[in-house]
Design a protein around this motif. Structure first.
Motif, short mmCIF file in Angstrom:
data_model
loop_
_atom_site.label_atom_id
_atom_site.label_comp_id
_atom_site.label_asym_id
_atom_site.label_seq_id
_atom_site.Cartn_x
_atom_site.Cartn_y
_atom_site.Cartn_z
N ARG A 84 0.61 -0.98 -0.50
CA ARG A 84 0.02 0.28 0.40
C ARG A 84 0.92 0.89 0.00
N ALA A 86 0.95 4.04 1.18
CA ALA A 86 -0.07 5.25 1.83
C ALA A 86 1.18 6.57 2.05
N GLU A 89 0.79 8.29 -0.73
CA GLU A 89 -0.41 8.91 -1.14
C GLU A 89 -0.95 10.19 -0.19
N ARG A 97 -6.84 5.44 -3.00
CA ARG A 97 -6.02 4.39 -2.39
C ARG A 97 -4.85 3.67 -3.26
N ASP A 254 -10.04 -4.50 -0.32
CA ASP A 254 -10.11 -3.69 -1.32
C ASP A 254 -10.22 -4.51 -2.85
N ALA A 408 -9.84 3.06 -5.76
CA ALA A 408 -8.45 2.17 -5.85
C ALA A 408 -7.77 1.71 -6.91
#
Length: 457
Positions: A84, A86, A89, A97, A254, A408
């Motif tokens: 991920r 993150a 982001e 996401r 997800d 996503a």
């Protein structure tokens, strides 16, 4: 706390490959013979590929079992992690996401060994002495050199000249694993000598290197040709990437709204998105977007024709219906050598024609800008090819920021850039050129396409 990584155990590895062909309402048109243009039969491919791979190329089985010996080698680095993004982001201040499948964990540093190991297994089963192949950036040549070691086979690599000089450490990797590497075009084949007579200073192309590798394979007893992208069986072997990713996205609770990957011939992105796209083909995920990202220097999907064309410059390989910029086309010397192939995987092309996937193209500087942004947040320095996927992901994330949508996004982080630092250095020094392919040059390259009436499909 944020979960950054999603791991699978070795017991969670896929034991079958997924074959999308049975789920496609309209499969790719069949190959044509390079000389007669008649429909190609399995026997026509026998001098080039091992019999088991020819069978997989034509197979209509939805799932094909992965041999235990192949799985045993793949377990050296598979399953690969899902991350991920993150921190990226947060840096982009996007509600999107972002996830990425990290294929740089293999010993050669990319997704390429997923098929190299399988091909070497089947080659050894057939009693071959060695494989001849081509490579652009060197990732495929590295993977095949690596894989041949496990099956006591030899490896001959024709490396596109510009990449041979741009990426010397890829050559060193291949040689460390026993590969015999020569710059292409070379003086070792008739195809190479003809090109050098016309232009001794040519930067080369994947189409030329393929011609040399096929010629070498068919003129040396006990040798056959190994291909790292484009054809059905290569995309088949790569589906371990997407099948793992499906399980890992379930762990993340997800599902991707957008799938992104760079494409030169289509192997890495095909491996990721094909196991997902069956949900779009059956109507259960109609709004899922699949974005193929290519270089503006070789824009087969975004500017090429969907037409039959030879897969190599010397016209020795099968004639496939694909998006092409012409088999004689020699792309500008961009650092993303793996994106310099004139055509595209017929499976991807058919899916694009039918509206299931889309494509975009980017220049060098904007993709390295995105790669810098990613490296600053996530740490990984990616290959120039992979940087194209990062740029498209960046654009989608910024679109979410503008709209407020919490989509996503999943992209394939197909390889590391540790041997591509000269490209990053050129970017830092503002010496990285962008190449815009003129319409005149494109049309000139398309003039030599074979004449096959559409009704003959």
């Amino acid at each position: 706390m944020t979960q950054y990584k999603y791991f699978l155990g070795e017991d969670d590895m896929p034991t079958t490959w997924y074959n999308v062909l049975p789920d496609m309402e309209m499969p790719p048109p069949p190959y044509r013979h390079p000389v007669t243009m008649d429909l190609m039969q399995p026997d026509d491919l026998a001098p080039v590929f091992p019999a088991a791979l020819i069978e997989q190329e034509m197979s209509q089985e939805r799932y094909i079992e992965i041999p235990e010996e192949v799985l045993d080698v793949l377990k050296m680095w598979r399953p690969s992690p899902l991350y991920r993004a993150a921190r990226w982001e947060e840096a982009l201040d996007t509600p999107a996401r972002i996830y990425y499948k990290w294929e740089g964990v293999s010993p050669p540093g990319s997704h390429k060994p997923n098929t190299a190991v399988a091909q070497c297994y089947y080659g050894k089963q057939e009693g071959l002495e060695g494989f001849a192949t081509e490579t652009g950036a060197g990732q495929w040549g590295s993977a095949l050199s690596f894989a041949t070691q496990f099956f006591d086979m030899a490896c001959k690599v024709f490396m596109v000249t510009i990449s041979y000089h741009q990426k010397p450490y890829r050559r060193v990797m291949m040689e460390t694993w026993g590969g015999n590497v020569v710059p292409s075009p070379s003086s070792e084949t008739n195809a190479g000598r003809k090109i050098l007579e016309i232009d001794p200073e040519t930067s080369g192309s994947l189409g030329i290197a393929i011609s040399e590798a096929i010629e070498y394979a068919v003129t040396h007893e006990g040798w056959k040709y190994s291909l790292g992208s484009v054809v059905n069986f290569v995309l088949l072997h790569q589906t371990v990437v997407g099948m793992e990713a499906i399980k890992q996205m379930e762990m993340a609770e997800d599902y991707p709204d957008v799938l992104i990957g760079c494409v030169g011939g289509g192997s890495n992105f095909g491996g990721l998105f094909l196991p997902f796209i069956k949900d779009k083909l059956d109507g259960s995920r109609p709004d899922m977007r699949v974005i193929n990202v290519e270089s503006t220097a070789c824009p087969s999907l975004t500017r090429g024709l969907y037409a039959y064309d030879w897969g190599d410059t010397a016209k020795t390989g099968p004639v496939a219906k694909m998006h092409t910029v012409g088999h004689d086309f020699i792309p500008a010397p961009v650092h993303a050598g793996g994106l310099r192939y004139h055509g595209m995987a017929p499976i991807i092309c058919r899916l694009m024609e039918d509206g299931f996937v889309e494509a975009s193209a980017y220049n060098q500087n904007e993709v390295f800008q995105a790669a810098h942004s990613f490296a600053g947040a996530e740490g990984f320095i990616v290959a120039p090819e992979t940087a194209h996927a990062l740029k498209a992901t960046y654009d989608e994330a910024m679109a979410c920021k503008a709209s407020g949508e919490e989509k996503a996004i999943l992209f394939n982080c197909s390889g590391h850039g540790h041997f591509d630092l000269s490209a990053y250095d050129a970017y830092h020094r503002e010496e990285l050129p962008d190449y815009k392919l003129s319409e005149e040059a494109l049309q000139d390259a398309l003039e030599g396409l074979p004449d096959i009436p559409s009704f003959s499909e």
